[in-house]
Design an enzyme around this catalytic site. Structure first.
Site, PDB file in Angstrom:
ATOM      1  N   GLU A  30     -13.532  -5.211 -12.543  1.00 45.61           N
ATOM      2  CA  GLU A  30     -13.655  -4.217 -13.601  1.00 45.61           C
ATOM      3  C   GLU A  30     -14.577  -3.072 -13.179  1.00 45.61           C
ATOM      4  O   GLU A  30     -14.353  -1.914 -13.551  1.00 45.61           O
ATOM      5  CB  GLU A  30     -14.198  -4.870 -14.877  1.00 45.61           C
ATOM      6  CG  GLU A  30     -13.222  -5.823 -15.547  1.00 45.61           C
ATOM      7  CD  GLU A  30     -11.908  -5.141 -15.904  1.00 45.61           C
ATOM      8  OE1 GLU A  30     -11.943  -3.986 -16.366  1.00 45.61           O
ATOM      9  OE2 GLU A  30     -10.846  -5.763 -15.706  1.00 45.61           O
ATOM     10  N   SER A  51     -11.572  -5.225   8.715  1.00 45.83           N
ATOM     11  CA  SER A  51     -10.357  -4.899   7.963  1.00 45.83           C
ATOM     12  C   SER A  51      -9.053  -5.150   8.716  1.00 45.83           C
ATOM     13  O   SER A  51      -8.095  -5.659   8.135  1.00 45.83           O
ATOM     14  CB  SER A  51     -10.409  -3.433   7.499  1.00 45.83           C
ATOM     15  OG  SER A  51     -11.375  -3.269   6.489  1.00 45.83           O
ATOM     16  N   HIS A 108      -3.104  -8.073  -4.785  1.00 37.98           N
ATOM     17  CA  HIS A 108      -3.646  -8.182  -3.427  1.00 37.98           C
ATOM     18  C   HIS A 108      -5.053  -7.592  -3.369  1.00 37.98           C
ATOM     19  O   HIS A 108      -5.967  -8.170  -2.789  1.00 37.98           O
ATOM     20  CB  HIS A 108      -2.735  -7.461  -2.434  1.00 37.98           C
ATOM     21  CG  HIS A 108      -3.307  -7.377  -1.058  1.00 37.98           C
ATOM     22  ND1 HIS A 108      -3.400  -8.476  -0.226  1.00 37.98           N
ATOM     23  CD2 HIS A 108      -3.855  -6.339  -0.367  1.00 37.98           C
ATOM     24  CE1 HIS A 108      -3.961  -8.117   0.926  1.00 37.98           C
ATOM     25  NE2 HIS A 108      -4.249  -6.830   0.862  1.00 37.98           N
ATOM     26  N   SER A 109      -5.212  -6.433  -3.966  1.00 37.50           N
ATOM     27  CA  SER A 109      -6.508  -5.771  -4.032  1.00 37.50           C
ATOM     28  C   SER A 109      -6.468  -4.781  -5.197  1.00 37.50           C
ATOM     29  O   SER A 109      -5.468  -4.689  -5.914  1.00 37.50           O
ATOM     30  CB  SER A 109      -6.816  -5.025  -2.721  1.00 37.50           C
ATOM     31  OG  SER A 109      -5.987  -3.869  -2.603  1.00 37.50           O
TER      32      SER A 109
END
Length: 338
Positions: free
Chosen positions: A13, A98, A227-228
């Site tokens: 959030e 990443s 996923h993200s």
């Protein structure tokens, strides 16, 4: 598991509110914390990006986690990494990278080094079934097999490589069959069963350390969340499917019901624990958000022992720009140089 679930909810959030730049939740994959309990402190962890549970289990604090996600001056990475790219030298947790799959051959090399040093430790490398399509997967497993490296390859098969379902990723029998092809001891487990994950990892570690052999674990699970924060999974899968998996095969719910059946846990304890976790988290969250960003000089350090001439020139150019245009390049939000 509950702590991780609450952290995910608040930070997800926070990203939606623009307070942090990025986040990835662990929803549906919380049972993987069983692997953390099966390892020793000296075992070196190479994560992908859904392994915050490992750090929490090993003692990574809420403050450390929030500092990283807010990229403030207390962030160990000095603001150079995206949120959730944690790392901790003292906890033997290599910093998240990443690019997919790069950690796999690295884990093999580190395991080989542990073997040469006669260490009673192993490495564990986490990755998803999507990353198993990378060339580094095959190189890493083949190296581990031929070098007899004490490494545990832990594949979280959650059914999706971002938006690509596993049915479009491979035609073979999942990822486990690949381990067998490389001559690696392999097991497939229910990734939503914390006890299965724990026992499989415990057995894998014994093989890795006692026999100097790699092991592949494929944990079958389901990614309930997106996923993200850059993804919207409703565009490629049925919302009802997600809701059913969240309701009927939720690892947190499964463990809670088991504990309640043994009278080791109750709803009252659950409510109290959630309240305590949220309170502690919000204190760390608020403190981290208020801190300044890392010093501007940190843009240039830690790559070379001494700054190269071109970096010195860039650093001086930046200083001149800040001095010349202070209205456009305010440094008030950044920490002072040390």
């Amino acid at each position: 598991m509950v702590q991780l679930h609450i952290i995910d909810g608040i930070l997800y959030e926070a990203q939606r509110q623009g307070r942090i730049s990025f986040y990835m939740t662990h929803y549906g994959e919380e049972a993987m914390i069983g692997s953390a309990a099966a390892l020793q402190e000296d075992d070196v962890v190479f994560g992908q990006y859904r392994e915050a549970f490992m750090l929490l289990y090993r003692g990574f604090t809420m403050d450390e986690m929030m500092n990283q996600c807010f990229s403030n001056d207390m962030d160990y990475g000095k603001g150079r990494q995206m949120p959730i790219h944690y790392g901790s030298k003292k906890l033997n947790f290599q910093t998240i990278s990443s690019p997919l799959g790069t950690q796999i051959p690295q884990a093999t090399g580190a395991a080989y080094a542990l073997k040469l040093s006669n260490s009673r430790a192993c490495t564990i490398c986490f990755f998803g079934e999507g990353a198993a399509s990378e060339g580094d997967f095959h190189a890493g497993l083949n190296m581990a097999a031929t070098l007899n490296a004490p490494v545990i390859f832990f594949c979280r098969n959650n059914g999706f490589a971002i938006s690509t379902p596993s049915s479009e990723q491979y035609k073979g029998d999942g990822i486990a069959s690949r381990g067998i092809g490389y001559g690696i001891d392999t097991i497939r487990v229910d990734g939503n069963d914390i006890w299965a994950v724990y026992n499989a990892t415990k057995a894998a570690r014994e093989i890795a350390v006692e026999e100097n052999k790699p092991v592949l674990i494929e944990a079958m699970t389901y990614r309930i969340g997106h996923h993200s924060t850059s993804d919207d999974s409703t565009k490629y899968r049925d919302r009802k499917e997600v809701e059913e998996r969240a309701q009927f095969d939720n690892p947190v719910t499964r463990l809670r019901r088991y504990l309640e059946s043994k009278q080791w846990w109750s709803q009252e304890e659950e409510d109290q624990w959630r309240k305590e976790v949220r309170s502690s988290l919000m204190k760390s969250f608020t403190a981290a958000e208020k801190r300044k960003k890392p010093a501007i000089e940190d843009l240039f350090t830690d790559v070379f022992d001494e700054l190269t001439p071109n970096l010195v020139a860039q650093q001086e150019e930046l200083r001149e720009l800040i001095k010349k245009y202070p209205e456009y390049y305010s440094t008030e939000e950044y920490a002072s140089s040390k």
